[in-house]
Design a protein around this motif. Structure first.
Motif, PDB file in Angstrom:
ATOM      1  N   ILE A 117     -68.331  46.513 -80.488  1.00 24.47           N
ATOM      2  CA  ILE A 117     -68.653  46.154 -79.104  1.00 24.47           C
ATOM      3  C   ILE A 117     -69.994  45.431 -79.089  1.00 24.47           C
ATOM      4  N   ALA A 118     -70.129  44.442 -78.206  1.00 21.29           N
ATOM      5  CA  ALA A 118     -71.372  43.678 -78.144  1.00 21.29           C
ATOM      6  C   ALA A 118     -71.503  43.003 -76.787  1.00 21.29           C
ATOM      7  N   GLN A 119     -72.725  42.642 -76.457  1.00 18.64           N
ATOM      8  CA  GLN A 119     -73.040  41.839 -75.272  1.00 18.64           C
ATOM      9  C   GLN A 119     -74.063  40.776 -75.660  1.00 18.64           C
ATOM     10  N   VAL A 120     -73.905  39.590 -75.086  1.00 21.45           N
ATOM     11  CA  VAL A 120     -74.892  38.536 -75.272  1.00 21.45           C
ATOM     12  C   VAL A 120     -74.955  37.721 -73.992  1.00 21.45           C
ATOM     13  N   SER A 121     -76.122  37.241 -73.622  1.00 19.38           N
ATOM     14  CA  SER A 121     -76.248  36.482 -72.379  1.00 19.38           C
ATOM     15  C   SER A 121     -75.708  35.065 -72.558  1.00 19.38           C
ATOM     16  N   VAL A 122     -75.227  34.501 -71.468  1.00 21.52           N
ATOM     17  CA  VAL A 122     -74.758  33.123 -71.483  1.00 21.52           C
ATOM     18  C   VAL A 122     -75.908  32.190 -71.829  1.00 21.52           C
ATOM     19  N   ALA A 123     -77.113  32.524 -71.388  1.00 22.72           N
ATOM     20  CA  ALA A 123     -78.282  31.716 -71.730  1.00 22.72           C
ATOM     21  C   ALA A 123     -78.492  31.660 -73.237  1.00 22.72           C
ATOM     22  N   ASP A 124     -78.302  32.790 -73.921  1.00 23.33           N
ATOM     23  CA  ASP A 124     -78.453  32.823 -75.375  1.00 23.33           C
ATOM     24  C   ASP A 124     -77.339  32.022 -76.053  1.00 23.33           C
ATOM     25  N   VAL A 125     -76.135  32.069 -75.492  1.00 22.54           N
ATOM     26  CA  VAL A 125     -75.036  31.269 -76.030  1.00 22.54           C
ATOM     27  C   VAL A 125     -75.400  29.788 -75.979  1.00 22.54           C
ATOM     28  N   ARG A 126     -75.924  29.366 -74.847  1.00 16.90           N
ATOM     29  CA  ARG A 126     -76.292  27.946 -74.688  1.00 16.90           C
ATOM     30  C   ARG A 126     -77.477  27.577 -75.582  1.00 16.90           C
ATOM     31  N   ALA A 127     -78.396  28.497 -75.777  1.00 15.38           N
ATOM     32  CA  ALA A 127     -79.533  28.228 -76.662  1.00 15.38           C
ATOM     33  C   ALA A 127     -79.072  28.010 -78.102  1.00 15.38           C
ATOM     34  N   ALA A 128     -77.919  28.607 -78.447  1.00 22.23           N
ATOM     35  CA  ALA A 128     -77.361  28.441 -79.797  1.00 22.23           C
ATOM     36  C   ALA A 128     -76.545  27.157 -79.931  1.00 22.23           C
ATOM     37  N   GLY A 129     -76.422  26.398 -78.830  1.00 23.34           N
ATOM     38  CA  GLY A 129     -75.735  25.114 -78.901  1.00 23.34           C
ATOM     39  C   GLY A 129     -74.289  25.138 -78.457  1.00 23.34           C
ATOM     40  N   PHE A 130     -73.866  26.219 -77.816  1.00 18.67           N
ATOM     41  CA  PHE A 130     -72.489  26.343 -77.339  1.00 18.67           C
ATOM     42  C   PHE A 130     -72.484  26.481 -75.817  1.00 18.67           C
ATOM     43  N   ASP A 131     -71.301  26.501 -75.242  1.00 18.97           N
ATOM     44  CA  ASP A 131     -71.193  26.657 -73.795  1.00 18.97           C
ATOM     45  C   ASP A 131     -70.131  27.701 -73.482  1.00 18.97           C
ATOM     46  N   VAL A 132     -70.149  28.207 -72.261  1.00 16.52           N
ATOM     47  CA  VAL A 132     -69.099  29.101 -71.773  1.00 16.52           C
ATOM     48  C   VAL A 132     -68.706  28.618 -70.385  1.00 16.52           C
ATOM     49  N   SER A 133     -67.510  28.071 -70.290  1.00 13.63           N
ATOM     50  CA  SER A 133     -66.955  27.641 -69.013  1.00 13.63           C
ATOM     51  C   SER A 133     -65.661  28.392 -68.770  1.00 13.63           C
ATOM     52  N   VAL A 134     -65.265  28.489 -67.507  1.00 15.12           N
ATOM     53  CA  VAL A 134     -64.121  29.319 -67.160  1.00 15.12           C
ATOM     54  C   VAL A 134     -63.274  28.646 -66.097  1.00 15.12           C
ATOM     55  N   ALA A 135     -61.985  28.936 -66.126  1.00 19.02           N
ATOM     56  CA  ALA A 135     -61.042  28.505 -65.091  1.00 19.02           C
ATOM     57  C   ALA A 135     -60.168  29.690 -64.736  1.00 19.02           C
ATOM     58  N   ARG A 136     -59.555  29.635 -63.544  1.00 15.85           N
ATOM     59  CA  ARG A 136     -58.637  30.699 -63.102  1.00 15.85           C
ATOM     60  C   ARG A 136     -57.228  30.121 -63.019  1.00 15.85           C
ATOM     61  N   TYR A 137     -56.365  30.600 -63.907  1.00 18.79           N
ATOM     62  CA  TYR A 137     -54.976  30.150 -63.906  1.00 18.79           C
ATOM     63  C   TYR A 137     -54.134  31.064 -63.038  1.00 18.79           C
ATOM     64  N   GLN A 138     -53.457  30.497 -62.059  1.00 19.29           N
ATOM     65  CA  GLN A 138     -52.645  31.258 -61.109  1.00 19.29           C
ATOM     66  C   GLN A 138     -51.263  31.512 -61.706  1.00 19.29           C
ATOM     67  N   ALA A 139     -51.084  32.681 -62.322  1.00 24.38           N
ATOM     68  CA  ALA A 139     -49.801  33.009 -62.943  1.00 24.38           C
ATOM     69  C   ALA A 139     -48.729  33.280 -61.898  1.00 24.38           C
ATOM     70  N   SER A 140     -49.127  33.855 -60.758  1.00 19.20           N
ATOM     71  CA  SER A 140     -48.198  34.142 -59.668  1.00 19.20           C
ATOM     72  C   SER A 140     -48.988  34.154 -58.367  1.00 19.20           C
ATOM     73  N   GLY A 141     -48.317  34.469 -57.281  1.00 26.30           N
ATOM     74  CA  GLY A 141     -49.017  34.526 -56.004  1.00 26.30           C
ATOM     75  C   GLY A 141     -50.047  35.626 -55.923  1.00 26.30           C
ATOM     76  N   GLU A 142     -49.918  36.646 -56.773  1.00 30.57           N
ATOM     77  CA  GLU A 142     -50.808  37.809 -56.699  1.00 30.57           C
ATOM     78  C   GLU A 142     -51.755  37.940 -57.887  1.00 30.57           C
ATOM     79  N   ILE A 143     -51.485  37.235 -58.974  1.00 33.71           N
ATOM     80  CA  ILE A 143     -52.241  37.442 -60.208  1.00 33.71           C
ATOM     81  C   ILE A 143     -52.738  36.109 -60.761  1.00 33.71           C
ATOM     82  N   ASP A 144     -54.007  36.100 -61.188  1.00 34.35           N
ATOM     83  CA  ASP A 144     -54.508  34.968 -61.956  1.00 34.35           C
ATOM     84  C   ASP A 144     -55.257  35.495 -63.173  1.00 34.35           C
ATOM     85  N   TYR A 145     -55.327  34.658 -64.197  1.00 36.18           N
ATOM     86  CA  TYR A 145     -55.967  35.034 -65.451  1.00 36.18           C
ATOM     87  C   TYR A 145     -57.048  34.022 -65.806  1.00 36.18           C
TER      88      TYR A 145
END
Length: 382
Positions: A117-145
């Motif tokens: 198990i681990a945690q790291v801040s998004v700021a630290d991810v970006r400082a390492a030269g990577f990014d974290v972006s997200v989208a919400r995929y609507q699998a159905s009318g009630e659920i998205d992933y």
């Protein structure tokens, strides 16, 4: 409280899966959020020993424990088969760390399984030269992933496996809240050839546009399959009594109660459920046929997780075409991939209420799909 706390809830839902191959579909996660990662040590060996359901159940437990503590607030997560990744806002950082610590202790004491198990801040991810972006995929009318891109999630997972950003286990005897987590459905047999587990990751340093082009081609091939390769039948999976995962569910759901007592409760409850589903009996606003169909509709069988993962009911010719595209792209240094054939797909479920349609169903190959495909991919690169 951070102004970014409601960031994820405000994102638009994307209804077309193929649109997720476009980088414009994703939104950068705020710097003050945390990336939480968890995965099972030695999952390949556990799968080799036939403990597929156990591996999937512990991976899903990471998600369900966080949902139960969320108070109804949406947050991004992705199921990896033998683990999970989540993004949490700064107000929930400490709670997420506590939950992960409890899960680590519980996995060890209940099953003898070691959970990283681990945690790291998004700021630290970006400082390492990577990014974290997200989208919400609507699998159905009630659920998205959630879908992730940018390479930051993969970087966070690699750092976790290297022993960095690790979190401690909770004190002995700690038990997570896993209410609603279950594995009662039978495996869904392939109808069109085989259940194909696909894992595709970009090679670092190569053009993202090249990878996007190839994943778009793979998604287009999968879209030509019956129901886009959906591995569960439209009417929902089968149900038998006693369910094959009953003993595992007893371990997961017993809390601090007696294992024998919890098994007995589940036998009675599953027998009643089996009668209702078998006979199609309705009670109040619960209608068995509708519920089963929603299991299929809500299923999470394809995703972007710094790469592409799919569990497909796939015919031999489409599988040949997918492999050919991936082999060419791998030879060109664009990506790495793993493909695993199986006879069936497996479902792990999180059901807050049988009276609502927002139940979650996480799909993997029934013989260790995603974890085996990832191991295959790793073996190709050493």
């Amino acid at each position: 409280m951070s102004k970014n706390t409601g960031f994820y809830e405000e994102l638009p839902r994307i209804a077309r899966f193929e649109a997720l191959t476009d980088p414009a579909s994703y939104t950068p996660i705020p710097d003050d959020w945390m990336i939480a990662t968890a995965d099972i040590v030695g999952s390949t060996e556990l799968i080799t020993d036939g403990k597929y359901k156990l591996v999937n159940m512990i991976g899903a437990a990471v998600i369900s424990a966080h949902i139960n503590a969320s108070g109804g607030q949406a947050f991004p997560y992705v199921f990896g088969g033998d683990g999970a990744t989540l993004a949490v806002d700064p107000a929930r950082r400490a709670e997420s760390a506590r939950i992960l610590g409890v899960l680590k202790r519980w996995a060890d004491e209940e099953f003898g399984v070691s959970l990283r198990i681990a945690q790291v801040s998004v700021a630290d991810v970006r400082a390492a030269g990577f990014d974290v972006s997200v989208a919400r995929y609507q699998a159905s009318g009630e659920i998205d992933y959630a879908m992730f891109s940018g390479g930051g999630v993969s970087w966070a997972e690699a750092k976790m496996k290297a022993g960095e950003n690790a979190l401690p286990a909770a004190p002995a005897g700690a038990v997570p809240d896993l209410e609603g987590l279950s594995c009662r459905w039978s495996n869904a047999a392939a109808k069109n050839g085989s259940i194909l587990s696909v894992v595709v990751r970009p090679v670092p340093g190569r053009s993202g546009a090249e990878f996007d082009r190839v994943t778009h081609e793979i998604v287009q091939l999968a879209q030509r399959l019956s129901r886009s390769g959906h591995p569960l039948p439209p009417e929902g999976p089968g149900l038998q009594f006693p369910p094959p995962g009953l003993n595992l569910e007893a371990h997961v759901s017993r809390g601090k109660a007696s294992l024998f007592r919890r098994r007995l409760e589940l036998v009675v409850g599953n027998l009643i459920a089996w009668v209702f589903f078998k006979a199609g009996l309705k009670t109040g606003d619960f209608e068995p046929a509708h519920y089963k169909a929603m299991v299929s509709t809500n299923a999470d069988f394809r995703k972007f997780d710094d790469g592409l993962k799919m569990t497909l009911d796939c015919d031999a010719e489409t599988q040949r075409q997918i492999r050919a595209v991936l082999e060419t792209a791998q030879a060109d240094g664009i990506l790495r991939f793993g493909l695993v054939e199986q006879d069936a797909a497996m479902i792990t479920c999180f059901v807050p209420s049988i009276h609502q349609d927002d139940h979650i169903h996480l799909v993997d190959g029934a013989s260790g799909g995603y974890a085996r495909a990832a191991a295959q991919m790793k073996s190709k690169t050493g």
